[in-house]
Design an enzyme around this catalytic site. Structure first.
Site, mmCIF file in Angstrom:
data_model
loop_
_atom_site.group_PDB
_atom_site.id
_atom_site.type_symbol
_atom_site.label_atom_id
_atom_site.label_comp_id
_atom_site.label_asym_id
_atom_site.label_seq_id
_atom_site.Cartn_x
_atom_site.Cartn_y
_atom_site.Cartn_z
ATOM 1 N N CYS A 100 -10.678 11.032 -0.142
ATOM 2 C CA CYS A 100 -10.596 9.743 -0.842
ATOM 3 C C CYS A 100 -11.869 9.415 -1.614
ATOM 4 O O CYS A 100 -11.900 8.420 -2.354
ATOM 5 C CB CYS A 100 -10.342 8.610 0.159
ATOM 6 S SG CYS A 100 -8.900 8.796 1.196
ATOM 7 N N HIS A 117 -8.274 2.482 2.398
ATOM 8 C CA HIS A 117 -7.045 3.212 2.050
ATOM 9 C C HIS A 117 -6.182 3.322 3.294
ATOM 10 O O HIS A 117 -6.627 3.834 4.323
ATOM 11 C CB HIS A 117 -7.387 4.606 1.529
ATOM 12 C CG HIS A 117 -6.193 5.479 1.318
ATOM 13 N ND1 HIS A 117 -5.037 5.036 0.709
ATOM 14 C CD2 HIS A 117 -5.962 6.786 1.651
ATOM 15 C CE1 HIS A 117 -4.164 6.017 0.657
ATOM 16 N NE2 HIS A 117 -4.697 7.089 1.229
ATOM 17 N N HIS A 119 -2.049 4.074 5.011
ATOM 18 C CA HIS A 119 -0.725 4.663 4.858
ATOM 19 C C HIS A 119 0.327 3.721 5.439
ATOM 20 O O HIS A 119 1.311 4.165 6.032
ATOM 21 C CB HIS A 119 -0.665 6.021 5.552
ATOM 22 C CG HIS A 119 -1.443 7.094 4.872
ATOM 23 N ND1 HIS A 119 -1.490 8.393 5.331
ATOM 24 C CD2 HIS A 119 -2.219 7.077 3.749
ATOM 25 C CE1 HIS A 119 -2.250 9.128 4.530
ATOM 26 N NE2 HIS A 119 -2.711 8.349 3.569
ATOM 27 N N GLU A 146 3.146 -18.463 0.711
ATOM 28 C CA GLU A 146 1.846 -19.043 1.043
ATOM 29 C C GLU A 146 0.734 -18.004 1.127
ATOM 30 O O GLU A 146 -0.394 -18.243 0.688
ATOM 31 C CB GLU A 146 1.954 -19.812 2.363
ATOM 32 C CG GLU A 146 0.692 -20.533 2.796
ATOM 33 C CD GLU A 146 0.330 -21.728 1.918
ATOM 34 O OE1 GLU A 146 -0.798 -22.230 2.054
ATOM 35 O OE2 GLU A 146 1.177 -22.155 1.096
ATOM 36 N N HIS A 202 3.200 6.942 -0.459
ATOM 37 C CA HIS A 202 1.908 7.356 0.109
ATOM 38 C C HIS A 202 1.206 6.203 0.832
ATOM 39 O O HIS A 202 0.935 6.285 2.022
ATOM 40 C CB HIS A 202 1.034 7.908 -1.027
ATOM 41 C CG HIS A 202 -0.306 8.416 -0.611
ATOM 42 N ND1 HIS A 202 -0.957 9.433 -1.294
ATOM 43 C CD2 HIS A 202 -1.155 8.046 0.378
ATOM 44 C CE1 HIS A 202 -2.124 9.671 -0.717
ATOM 45 N NE2 HIS A 202 -2.270 8.831 0.297
#
Length: 240
Positions: A100, A117, A119, A146, A202
């Site tokens: 990443c 990140h 999943h 809200e 993903h």
């Protein structure tokens, strides 16, 4: 171990009694995200920028077992590509850098202090629903909920309101994580006010000015994605 490798390792960069130190925060966050079902099977990642240093969770380590000594540290700024040019000032010798990394760097280049990140299954499901309803070019949109108030309007623009429409761009997945970088940056340019990009089938990348903002924005988005899936089951439109 050679003296050169010992010097390169710079363990002092990840040793601190301060619970707010990035090397302590990243394992704590990863454990939370694991317990929430966001980062199973070593997937996902987290990175924090503090001054001239970037702290990054490694690849392939079970998130609930991560420790400060597992953390990579990069000098910032640093090139995204090629990987060999990245300025690591601490590399755990038995671990691989996160795939990443270039995507995190793209967020930091836009002023982020933390990038997450996940999943999340809810994130994945909404990408599939959007694709089915709007086609591959569609983005996720929701209004009159809200929890939208937990998401910023854009840099320096305050927070979204109840009647605003939240829009999150969606990019196609690739075989290798690093190959998402170009699409992520294009989505950032096309949606300059966004703090998140969904990746079809993903997960999602979420960033914020600091750790607290990135975390709470990620929580708010996951709530909205789950709600959107349930709304879809009931035939309730996402945008009123």
């Amino acid at each position: 171990m050679s003296q050169g490798l010992q010097q390169q390792n710079n363990d002092h960069l990840v040793q601190s009694d301060d619970p707010e130190h990035p090397a302590n925060l990243i394992p704590e966050l990863c454990r939370k995200f694991y317990n929430w079902g966001w980062v199973t099977g070593t997937g996902g990642g987290t990175s924090i920028r503090r001054g001239e240093h970037i702290f990054i969770a490694p690849s392939g380590v079970q998130k609930e077992l991560m420790q400060p000594h597992n953390i990579f540290v990069l000098q910032y700024p640093t090139p995204k590509y090629p990987p060999s040019e990245r300025k690591y000032i601490r590399k755990p010798l038995d671990l691989k850098p996160s795939a990443c990394t270039p995507l995190f760097l793209a967020a930091f280049e836009r002023g982020a202090g933390c990038c997450i990140h996940t999943h999340s299954q809810w994130a994945v499901l909404v990408t599939l629903l959007v694709e089915r309803e709007k086609g591959p070019e569609g983005c996720f949109e929701i209004s009159n909920i809200e929890q939208i108030k937990g998401i910023p309007k854009g840099p320096g623009k305050g927070m979204l309101g109840y009647f605003d429409t939240l829009r999150i761009p969606i990019i196609d997945n690739t075989a290798f994580e690093e190959d998402l970088t170009g699409s992520l940056e294009k989505a950032m340019d096309a949606y300059p006010d966004t703090y998140a990009v969904l990746v079809r089938r993903h997960g999602i990348y979420v960033w914020g000015d600091n750790v607290a903002k990135a975390k709470t924005q990620c929580e708010s988005l996951d709530y909205l994605f789950q709600l959107a899936v349930e709304m879809h089951k009931l035939g309730i439109p996402w945008v009123k």
